[in-house]
Motif scaffolding. Sequence first.
Motif, PDB file in Angstrom:
ATOM      1  N   ALA A  67      -0.199 -11.355  -6.392  1.00 54.20           N
ATOM      2  CA  ALA A  67       0.802 -12.415  -6.601  1.00 54.20           C
ATOM      3  C   ALA A  67       2.160 -11.850  -7.021  1.00 54.20           C
ATOM      4  O   ALA A  67       3.199 -12.347  -6.588  1.00 54.20           O
ATOM      5  CB  ALA A  67       0.297 -13.418  -7.654  1.00 54.20           C
ATOM      6  N   VAL A  68       2.164 -10.823  -7.858  1.00 52.87           N
ATOM      7  CA  VAL A  68       3.458 -10.283  -8.321  1.00 52.87           C
ATOM      8  C   VAL A  68       4.215  -9.632  -7.156  1.00 52.87           C
ATOM      9  O   VAL A  68       5.447  -9.665  -7.114  1.00 52.87           O
ATOM     10  CB  VAL A  68       3.296  -9.286  -9.494  1.00 52.87           C
ATOM     11  N   ASN A  69       3.468  -9.084  -6.216  1.00 57.82           N
ATOM     12  CA  ASN A  69       4.104  -8.521  -5.025  1.00 57.82           C
ATOM     13  C   ASN A  69       4.563  -9.619  -4.071  1.00 57.82           C
ATOM     14  O   ASN A  69       5.637  -9.523  -3.475  1.00 57.82           O
ATOM     15  CB  ASN A  69       3.139  -7.570  -4.315  1.00 57.82           C
ATOM     16  N   LEU A  70       3.747 -10.656  -3.934  1.00 63.00           N
ATOM     17  CA  LEU A  70       4.155 -11.800  -3.110  1.00 63.00           C
ATOM     18  C   LEU A  70       5.464 -12.377  -3.644  1.00 63.00           C
ATOM     19  O   LEU A  70       6.329 -12.813  -2.880  1.00 63.00           O
ATOM     20  CB  LEU A  70       3.067 -12.877  -3.125  1.00 63.00           C
ATOM     21  N   SER A  71       5.614 -12.365  -4.959  1.00 60.16           N
ATOM     22  CA  SER A  71       6.820 -12.908  -5.566  1.00 60.16           C
ATOM     23  C   SER A  71       8.056 -12.077  -5.186  1.00 60.16           C
ATOM     24  O   SER A  71       9.131 -12.636  -4.923  1.00 60.16           O
ATOM     25  CB  SER A  71       6.648 -12.956  -7.086  1.00 60.16           C
ATOM     26  N   ASP A  72       7.904 -10.756  -5.149  1.00 62.22           N
ATOM     27  CA  ASP A  72       9.028  -9.916  -4.699  1.00 62.22           C
ATOM     28  C   ASP A  72       9.366 -10.200  -3.238  1.00 62.22           C
ATOM     29  O   ASP A  72      10.543 -10.234  -2.855  1.00 62.22           O
ATOM     30  CB  ASP A  72       8.686  -8.429  -4.866  1.00 62.22           C
ATOM     31  N   ILE A  73       8.336 -10.394  -2.428  1.00 63.59           N
ATOM     32  CA  ILE A  73       8.564 -10.733  -1.021  1.00 63.59           C
ATOM     33  C   ILE A  73       9.289 -12.087  -0.920  1.00 63.59           C
ATOM     34  O   ILE A  73      10.223 -12.261  -0.127  1.00 63.59           O
ATOM     35  CB  ILE A  73       7.217 -10.758  -0.251  1.00 63.59           C
ATOM     36  N   ALA A  74       8.868 -13.037  -1.774  1.00 60.94           N
ATOM     37  CA  ALA A  74       9.521 -14.356  -1.788  1.00 60.94           C
ATOM     38  C   ALA A  74      10.991 -14.226  -2.164  1.00 60.94           C
ATOM     39  O   ALA A  74      11.850 -14.885  -1.577  1.00 60.94           O
ATOM     40  CB  ALA A  74       8.807 -15.280  -2.780  1.00 60.94           C
ATOM     41  N   ALA A  75      11.277 -13.374  -3.142  1.00 58.73           N
ATOM     42  CA  ALA A  75      12.658 -13.211  -3.598  1.00 58.73           C
ATOM     43  C   ALA A  75      13.532 -12.559  -2.532  1.00 58.73           C
ATOM     44  O   ALA A  75      14.762 -12.636  -2.609  1.00 58.73           O
ATOM     45  CB  ALA A  75      12.696 -12.374  -4.879  1.00 58.73           C
ATOM     46  N   MET A  76      12.912 -11.910  -1.547  1.00 60.77           N
ATOM     47  CA  MET A  76      13.669 -11.346  -0.429  1.00 60.77           C
ATOM     48  C   MET A  76      13.777 -12.346   0.725  1.00 60.77           C
ATOM     49  O   MET A  76      14.399 -12.063   1.742  1.00 60.77           O
ATOM     50  CB  MET A  76      13.001 -10.062   0.083  1.00 60.77           C
ATOM     51  N   GLY A  77      13.135 -13.493   0.565  1.00 55.12           N
ATOM     52  CA  GLY A  77      13.135 -14.495   1.630  1.00 55.12           C
ATOM     53  C   GLY A  77      12.247 -14.117   2.800  1.00 55.12           C
ATOM     54  O   GLY A  77      12.379 -14.667   3.896  1.00 55.12           O
ATOM     55  N   ALA A  78      11.319 -13.185   2.558  1.00 59.69           N
ATOM     56  CA  ALA A  78      10.525 -12.640   3.664  1.00 59.69           C
ATOM     57  C   ALA A  78       9.153 -13.294   3.763  1.00 59.69           C
ATOM     58  O   ALA A  78       8.745 -14.058   2.893  1.00 59.69           O
ATOM     59  CB  ALA A  78      10.382 -11.133   3.492  1.00 59.69           C
ATOM     60  N   ARG A  79       8.453 -12.954   4.828  1.00 57.35           N
ATOM     61  CA  ARG A  79       7.093 -13.428   5.079  1.00 57.35           C
ATOM     62  C   ARG A  79       6.144 -12.262   4.819  1.00 57.35           C
ATOM     63  O   ARG A  79       6.353 -11.173   5.358  1.00 57.35           O
ATOM     64  CB  ARG A  79       7.016 -13.870   6.542  1.00 57.35           C
ATOM     65  N   PRO A  80       5.125 -12.429   3.982  1.00 59.94           N
ATOM     66  CA  PRO A  80       4.216 -11.316   3.686  1.00 59.94           C
ATOM     67  C   PRO A  80       3.244 -11.074   4.837  1.00 59.94           C
ATOM     68  O   PRO A  80       2.768 -12.020   5.456  1.00 59.94           O
ATOM     69  CB  PRO A  80       3.470 -11.804   2.444  1.00 59.94           C
ATOM     70  N   ARG A  81       2.938  -9.793   5.128  1.00 60.17           N
ATOM     71  CA  ARG A  81       2.049  -9.490   6.248  1.00 60.17           C
ATOM     72  C   ARG A  81       0.858  -8.604   5.862  1.00 60.17           C
ATOM     73  O   ARG A  81      -0.281  -8.975   6.041  1.00 60.17           O
ATOM     74  CB  ARG A  81       2.830  -8.747   7.360  1.00 60.17           C
ATOM     75  N   TRP A  82       1.139  -7.414   5.338  1.00 65.53           N
ATOM     76  CA  TRP A  82       0.080  -6.429   5.128  1.00 65.53           C
ATOM     77  C   TRP A  82       0.196  -5.810   3.747  1.00 65.53           C
ATOM     78  O   TRP A  82       1.303  -5.692   3.223  1.00 65.53           O
ATOM     79  CB  TRP A  82       0.196  -5.301   6.160  1.00 65.53           C
ATOM     80  N   MET A  83      -0.949  -5.359   3.211  1.00 66.07           N
ATOM     81  CA  MET A  83      -0.865  -4.681   1.911  1.00 66.07           C
ATOM     82  C   MET A  83      -1.813  -3.495   1.857  1.00 66.07           C
ATOM     83  O   MET A  83      -2.801  -3.425   2.586  1.00 66.07           O
ATOM     84  CB  MET A  83      -1.171  -5.647   0.764  1.00 66.07           C
ATOM     85  N   THR A  84      -1.474  -2.546   0.978  1.00 68.81           N
ATOM     86  CA  THR A  84      -2.378  -1.458   0.628  1.00 68.81           C
ATOM     87  C   THR A  84      -2.617  -1.513  -0.882  1.00 68.81           C
ATOM     88  O   THR A  84      -1.820  -2.070  -1.629  1.00 68.81           O
ATOM     89  CB  THR A  84      -1.815  -0.081   1.028  1.00 68.81           C
ATOM     90  N   LEU A  85      -3.726  -0.933  -1.295  1.00 66.03           N
ATOM     91  CA  LEU A  85      -4.172  -1.022  -2.685  1.00 66.03           C
ATOM     92  C   LEU A  85      -4.488   0.367  -3.216  1.00 66.03           C
ATOM     93  O   LEU A  85      -5.369   1.045  -2.686  1.00 66.03           O
ATOM     94  CB  LEU A  85      -5.441  -1.892  -2.744  1.00 66.03           C
ATOM     95  N   ALA A  86      -3.772   0.808  -4.236  1.00 69.16           N
ATOM     96  CA  ALA A  86      -4.112   2.062  -4.918  1.00 69.16           C
ATOM     97  C   ALA A  86      -4.756   1.700  -6.251  1.00 69.16           C
ATOM     98  O   ALA A  86      -4.144   1.047  -7.088  1.00 69.16           O
ATOM     99  CB  ALA A  86      -2.861   2.906  -5.147  1.00 69.16           C
ATOM    100  N   LEU A  87      -6.011   2.082  -6.385  1.00 68.95           N
ATOM    101  CA  LEU A  87      -6.833   1.638  -7.513  1.00 68.95           C
ATOM    102  C   LEU A  87      -7.307   2.836  -8.315  1.00 68.95           C
ATOM    103  O   LEU A  87      -7.948   3.740  -7.770  1.00 68.95           O
ATOM    104  CB  LEU A  87      -8.030   0.879  -6.926  1.00 68.95           C
ATOM    105  N   THR A  88      -6.982   2.853  -9.595  1.00 68.37           N
ATOM    106  CA  THR A  88      -7.519   3.863 -10.512  1.00 68.37           C
ATOM    107  C   THR A  88      -8.420   3.152 -11.510  1.00 68.37           C
ATOM    108  O   THR A  88      -8.000   2.159 -12.115  1.00 68.37           O
ATOM    109  CB  THR A  88      -6.380   4.590 -11.247  1.00 68.37           C
ATOM    110  N   LEU A  89      -9.640   3.634 -11.646  1.00 70.20           N
ATOM    111  CA  LEU A  89     -10.618   2.965 -12.501  1.00 70.20           C
ATOM    112  C   LEU A  89     -11.248   3.951 -13.473  1.00 70.20           C
ATOM    113  O   LEU A  89     -11.525   5.101 -13.113  1.00 70.20           O
ATOM    114  CB  LEU A  89     -11.748   2.375 -11.642  1.00 70.20           C
TER     115      LEU A  89
END
Length: 321
Positions: A67-89
């Motif tokens: 959601a926090v990334n979607l919000s940055d995309i929204a603030a650019m007026g863009a449409r979200p398409r693809w994502m990658t996930l870097a996970l440290t556990l």
Amino acid sequence: MDEFELIRRYFSRQAGDADVVLGVGDDGAVLRPDAGRDLVAVVDTLVDGVHYPAGFPAGDVGYRAVAVNLSDIAAMGARPRWMTLALTLAAAEADWLEAFAGGLYEAADEHGVTLVGGDTTSGSQTVVSVQLIGDVEPDRALRRSGARPGDRLFVSGFPGDAAAGLELLRTGGDTPAAARLIAKFRRPAARLALGSRATALASAAIDVSDGLVDDVGKLLAASGTGGVIHVESLPLSESLTSTFDAPRARAFALGGGDDYELCLTAAPADAPALVEAADELGLPLTEIGEVTDGGGLRCLEAGRVIDVPEPGYRHFRDSGA
Ligand code: ADP
Ligand code: MG
């Protein structure tokens, strides 16, 4: 469960997206953007204990990371398409991962985003980094730098709710209003439809992650302008004002972060159409001030300058670096 088993179990869902030529499983993802559109890339990281309290539900960690990334995309007026996930556990716990992946895919599915790759490592604490790629019509992306003196200043939704929710997560609160505030922190709603409509109407945009005063200040600085927020114009939710007294409610709205609402500026001629667009989307959009020639950002109450609350969260603020 080793790293590859973990990826296979939780993050290898088949993509039904025809524009993903190659998704999870190879050395890199191959994506096919629509011809003639600009790509917009954003990345945001959540660190356990820094961006959410210890013990925060795994499903909400997954949801928020997207959601926090979607919000940055929204603030650019863009449409979200693809994502990658870097996970440290710190540990590979099946229950946590199951819930985390559920929240992650839920947020992604709400906006048609496909997970196309990532990286998985062990480390001393949980760190979740999502990179999102979106697209927008050429030269239509919203920027922070477009505000001009005389433009009207707007905020969507009800700023302060999420910060109040975070406070209630720490201190406890079991009224229906408290539950609504906590939900705002746990599952922020990125304002993608508004951002998209705003590309034709707004002069500048920023999403409110660090607090209204802090983020409006960034927009104004990028635009080389000053600005005014009329404190009595701030939209305060009924949940907020019924849970906290007036000074605290106002402090949450001005200084609290994690709202992921949009701050927009619009020329006076475009402002009515912007308000109408938000209205059509069923989203509150409130005029809270205006852009000025200079003088930084001032918060006015009954025409008088008031002290601006502490700036939003800053990593390394106390490190002397
Ligand atoms: P490499 O060694 O080439 O970097 P990895 O072995 O780390 O690749 O990852 C194998 C595949 O799994 C890659 O396609 C990678 O994008 C994907 N992947 C790794 N971790 C994740 C994750 N957390 N979520 C989604 N895809 C992942
Ligand atoms: Mg490789």
